[in-house]
Design a protein around this motif. Structure first.
Motif, PDB file in Angstrom:
ATOM      1  N   MET A   1       1.042  -1.416   0.127  1.00  0.00           N
ATOM      2  CA  MET A   1       0.000  -0.246  -0.089  1.00  0.00           C
ATOM      3  C   MET A   1       0.552   1.235   0.306  1.00  0.00           C
ATOM      4  SD  MET A   1      -2.639   1.301   2.951  1.00  0.00           S
ATOM      5  CE  MET A   1      -1.640   1.587   4.103  1.00  0.00           C
ATOM      6  N   ALA A   2       0.618   2.179  -0.951  1.00  0.00           N
ATOM      7  CA  ALA A   2       1.429   3.485  -0.656  1.00  0.00           C
ATOM      8  C   ALA A   2       0.584   4.449  -0.116  1.00  0.00           C
ATOM      9  CB  ALA A   2       2.184   3.706  -2.569  1.00  0.00           C
ATOM     10  N   GLY A   3       0.603   5.871  -0.253  1.00  0.00           N
ATOM     11  CA  GLY A   3      -0.334   6.694   0.287  1.00  0.00           C
ATOM     12  C   GLY A   3       0.310   7.613   0.445  1.00  0.00           C
ATOM     13  N   ALA A   4      -0.683   8.981   0.063  1.00  0.00           N
ATOM     14  CA  ALA A   4       0.657  10.024   0.442  1.00  0.00           C
ATOM     15  C   ALA A   4      -0.285  11.256   1.400  1.00  0.00           C
ATOM     16  CB  ALA A   4       0.713  11.016  -0.603  1.00  0.00           C
ATOM     17  N   SER A   5       0.280  11.850   2.648  1.00  0.00           N
ATOM     18  CA  SER A   5      -0.392  12.782   3.251  1.00  0.00           C
ATOM     19  C   SER A   5       0.146  14.360   3.034  1.00  0.00           C
ATOM     20  CB  SER A   5      -0.378  12.097   4.535  1.00  0.00           C
ATOM     21  OG  SER A   5       1.251  12.474   4.543  1.00  0.00           O
ATOM     22  N   ILE A   6      -1.209  14.994   3.322  1.00  0.00           N
ATOM     23  CA  ILE A   6      -0.645  16.529   3.167  1.00  0.00           C
ATOM     24  C   ILE A   6      -0.473  17.021   4.661  1.00  0.00           C
ATOM     25  CG2 ILE A   6      -1.442  18.740   2.402  1.00  0.00           C
ATOM     26  CD1 ILE A   6      -3.910  17.209   0.720  1.00  0.00           C
ATOM     27  N   ASP A   7       1.054  17.324   3.863  1.00  0.00           N
ATOM     28  CA  ASP A   7       1.815  17.460   5.692  1.00  0.00           C
ATOM     29  C   ASP A   7       1.705  19.685   5.921  1.00  0.00           C
ATOM     30  OD1 ASP A   7       1.927  15.408   6.486  1.00  0.00           O
ATOM     31  OD2 ASP A   7       3.641  14.911   6.214  1.00  0.00           O
ATOM     32  N   CYS A   8       1.827  19.795   5.151  1.00  0.00           N
ATOM     33  CA  CYS A   8       1.393  21.534   4.632  1.00  0.00           C
ATOM     34  C   CYS A   8       1.036  21.886   3.623  1.00  0.00           C
ATOM     35  CB  CYS A   8       3.028  22.059   4.575  1.00  0.00           C
ATOM     36  SG  CYS A   8       4.109  21.858   4.015  1.00  0.00           S
ATOM     37  N   ALA A   9       0.544  22.941   2.814  1.00  0.00           N
ATOM     38  CA  ALA A   9       0.016  22.925   2.249  1.00  0.00           C
ATOM     39  C   ALA A   9       0.737  23.423   0.549  1.00  0.00           C
ATOM     40  CB  ALA A   9      -0.078  25.066   1.809  1.00  0.00           C
ATOM     41  N   ARG A  10       1.762  23.103  -0.135  1.00  0.00           N
ATOM     42  CA  ARG A  10       2.142  22.589  -0.965  1.00  0.00           C
ATOM     43  C   ARG A  10       3.263  21.479  -0.361  1.00  0.00           C
ATOM     44  NH1 ARG A  10       0.262  24.328  -4.887  1.00  0.00           N
ATOM     45  NH2 ARG A  10       1.805  23.820  -5.725  1.00  0.00           N
ATOM     46  N   MET A  11       3.662  20.272   0.742  1.00  0.00           N
ATOM     47  CA  MET A  11       4.234  19.508   0.216  1.00  0.00           C
ATOM     48  C   MET A  11       3.541  17.714   1.551  1.00  0.00           C
ATOM     49  SD  MET A  11       8.042  20.870   1.789  1.00  0.00           S
ATOM     50  CE  MET A  11       8.132  18.971   1.565  1.00  0.00           C
ATOM     51  N   TRP A  12       3.680  17.211  -0.080  1.00  0.00           N
ATOM     52  CA  TRP A  12       3.051  15.870   0.665  1.00  0.00           C
ATOM     53  C   TRP A  12       3.747  14.895   0.205  1.00  0.00           C
ATOM     54  CZ3 TRP A  12      -1.975  14.307  -3.390  1.00  0.00           C
ATOM     55  CH2 TRP A  12      -2.601  15.324  -3.138  1.00  0.00           C
ATOM     56  N   GLN A  13       3.806  14.207   1.392  1.00  0.00           N
ATOM     57  CA  GLN A  13       4.467  13.199   2.269  1.00  0.00           C
ATOM     58  C   GLN A  13       4.679  11.886   2.027  1.00  0.00           C
ATOM     59  OE1 GLN A  13       6.950  11.001   6.103  1.00  0.00           O
ATOM     60  NE2 GLN A  13       5.161  12.914   6.132  1.00  0.00           N
ATOM     61  N   VAL A  14       5.263  10.831   1.215  1.00  0.00           N
ATOM     62  CA  VAL A  14       4.661  10.054   0.791  1.00  0.00           C
ATOM     63  C   VAL A  14       4.983   8.579   1.874  1.00  0.00           C
ATOM     64  CG1 VAL A  14       5.153   8.034  -1.223  1.00  0.00           C
ATOM     65  CG2 VAL A  14       5.212  10.389  -1.595  1.00  0.00           C
ATOM     66  N   GLY A  15       4.521   7.266   1.742  1.00  0.00           N
ATOM     67  CA  GLY A  15       4.398   6.721   2.597  1.00  0.00           C
ATOM     68  C   GLY A  15       4.699   5.583   1.931  1.00  0.00           C
ATOM     69  N   ILE A  16       4.831   4.185   2.626  1.00  0.00           N
ATOM     70  CA  ILE A  16       5.066   2.563   1.634  1.00  0.00           C
ATOM     71  C   ILE A  16       5.158   1.811   3.257  1.00  0.00           C
ATOM     72  CG2 ILE A  16       7.179   2.050   1.654  1.00  0.00           C
ATOM     73  CD1 ILE A  16       4.334   0.887  -0.734  1.00  0.00           C
ATOM     74  N   ASP A  17       3.652   0.701   2.959  1.00  0.00           N
ATOM     75  CA  ASP A  17       3.754  -0.320   3.077  1.00  0.00           C
ATOM     76  C   ASP A  17       3.575  -1.972   2.433  1.00  0.00           C
ATOM     77  OD1 ASP A  17       4.203  -1.920   5.796  1.00  0.00           O
ATOM     78  OD2 ASP A  17       2.089  -1.836   6.692  1.00  0.00           O
ATOM     79  N   MET A  18       4.345  -3.280   2.549  1.00  0.00           N
ATOM     80  CA  MET A  18       4.548  -3.451   2.209  1.00  0.00           C
ATOM     81  C   MET A  18       4.300  -5.435   2.956  1.00  0.00           C
ATOM     82  SD  MET A  18       5.096  -2.595  -0.969  1.00  0.00           S
ATOM     83  CE  MET A  18       5.001  -4.274  -1.792  1.00  0.00           C
ATOM     84  N   LEU A  19       3.527  -6.485   2.744  1.00  0.00           N
ATOM     85  CA  LEU A  19       3.393  -7.268   3.232  1.00  0.00           C
ATOM     86  C   LEU A  19       4.613  -8.247   3.104  1.00  0.00           C
ATOM     87  CD1 LEU A  19      -0.129  -8.209   1.930  1.00  0.00           C
ATOM     88  CD2 LEU A  19       0.602  -7.720   4.059  1.00  0.00           C
ATOM     89  N   PRO A  20       5.177  -9.190   3.967  1.00  0.00           N
ATOM     90  CA  PRO A  20       6.703  -9.946   3.269  1.00  0.00           C
ATOM     91  C   PRO A  20       5.820 -10.210   2.649  1.00  0.00           C
ATOM     92  CG  PRO A  20       5.758  -9.781   6.137  1.00  0.00           C
ATOM     93  CD  PRO A  20       4.213  -9.095   5.284  1.00  0.00           C
ATOM     94  N   ASP A  21       5.349 -11.432   1.968  1.00  0.00           N
ATOM     95  CA  ASP A  21       5.189 -11.892   1.397  1.00  0.00           C
ATOM     96  C   ASP A  21       5.357 -11.000  -0.253  1.00  0.00           C
ATOM     97  OD1 ASP A  21       5.052 -14.585   2.680  1.00  0.00           O
ATOM     98  OD2 ASP A  21       3.039 -14.246   1.637  1.00  0.00           O
ATOM     99  N   CYS A  22       5.220  -9.692  -0.265  1.00  0.00           N
ATOM    100  CA  CYS A  22       5.949  -8.822  -1.490  1.00  0.00           C
ATOM    101  C   CYS A  22       6.682  -8.021  -1.283  1.00  0.00           C
ATOM    102  CB  CYS A  22       4.709  -7.655  -1.464  1.00  0.00           C
ATOM    103  SG  CYS A  22       2.848  -8.760  -1.604  1.00  0.00           S
ATOM    104  N   ARG A  23       8.054  -8.040  -0.956  1.00  0.00           N
ATOM    105  CA  ARG A  23       9.093  -7.458  -0.387  1.00  0.00           C
ATOM    106  C   ARG A  23       9.623  -8.156  -1.469  1.00  0.00           C
ATOM    107  NH1 ARG A  23       8.747  -6.996   6.059  1.00  0.00           N
ATOM    108  NH2 ARG A  23       6.762  -5.456   6.478  1.00  0.00           N
ATOM    109  N   ASN A  24      11.142  -7.627  -1.565  1.00  0.00           N
ATOM    110  CA  ASN A  24      12.142  -7.391  -1.930  1.00  0.00           C
ATOM    111  C   ASN A  24      12.126  -8.573  -3.390  1.00  0.00           C
ATOM    112  OD1 ASN A  24      13.390  -7.265  -0.276  1.00  0.00           O
ATOM    113  ND2 ASN A  24      12.921  -9.602   0.584  1.00  0.00           N
ATOM    114  N   HIS A  25      10.730  -7.151  -4.849  1.00  0.00           N
ATOM    115  CA  HIS A  25      10.430  -7.646  -6.135  1.00  0.00           C
ATOM    116  C   HIS A  25      10.522  -6.724  -6.353  1.00  0.00           C
ATOM    117  CE1 HIS A  25       9.298 -11.812  -4.814  1.00  0.00           C
ATOM    118  NE2 HIS A  25       8.557 -11.435  -3.730  1.00  0.00           N
ATOM    119  N   GLY A  26      10.688  -5.679  -6.171  1.00  0.00           N
ATOM    120  CA  GLY A  26      10.660  -4.295  -6.096  1.00  0.00           C
ATOM    121  C   GLY A  26       9.478  -3.148  -6.712  1.00  0.00           C
ATOM    122  N   LEU A  27       8.304  -3.680  -5.988  1.00  0.00           N
ATOM    123  CA  LEU A  27       6.919  -3.252  -6.121  1.00  0.00           C
ATOM    124  C   LEU A  27       6.834  -1.899  -5.428  1.00  0.00           C
ATOM    125  CD1 LEU A  27       4.254  -3.373  -7.081  1.00  0.00           C
ATOM    126  CD2 LEU A  27       3.378  -5.237  -4.990  1.00  0.00           C
ATOM    127  N   ALA A  28       7.532  -2.146  -4.479  1.00  0.00           N
ATOM    128  CA  ALA A  28       7.613  -0.716  -3.600  1.00  0.00           C
ATOM    129  C   ALA A  28       8.101   0.585  -3.620  1.00  0.00           C
ATOM    130  CB  ALA A  28       7.813  -0.779  -1.703  1.00  0.00           C
TER     131      ALA A  28
END
Length: 87
Positions: free
Chosen positions: A1-28
């Motif tokens: 899952m990837a998402g973004a939060s609006i931290d201020c008027a012009r900047m959005w912070q990107v975040g990612i969380d991957m299930l263990p089985d989905c890691r190490n394949h370049g998906l993140a």
């Protein structure tokens, strides 16, 4: 899952969380990169924040096209506190 939060008027912070089985394949890195491009398309400044100790997250950011711009760190002062014996 990837998402973004609006931290201020012009900047959005990107975040990612991957299930263990989905890691190490370049998906993140792919998801972070695509989300970053969408944020830019909308006219905002994307940024990726992670702990300095979270090496896998730093690798994901680097693979998605990010580079270190600033580092936040904290130092504690324990003067006046009694240290407990270690053994």
């Amino acid at each position: 899952m990837a998402g973004a939060s609006i931290d201020c008027a012009r900047m959005w912070q990107v975040g990612i969380d991957m299930l263990p089985d989905c890691r190490n394949h370049g998906l993140a890195a792919y998801l972070v990169n695509r989300l970053t491009l969408e944020i830019l398309r909308r006219g905002f400044v994307p940024y990726y924040g992670t702990s300095i100790a979270n090496i896998p997250s730093q690798r994901t950011a680097h693979r998605a096209g990010y580079y270190p711009a600033w580092v936040c760190s904290y130092k504690g002062s324990f003067e006046g506190y009694e240290l407990l014996p270690t053994c």
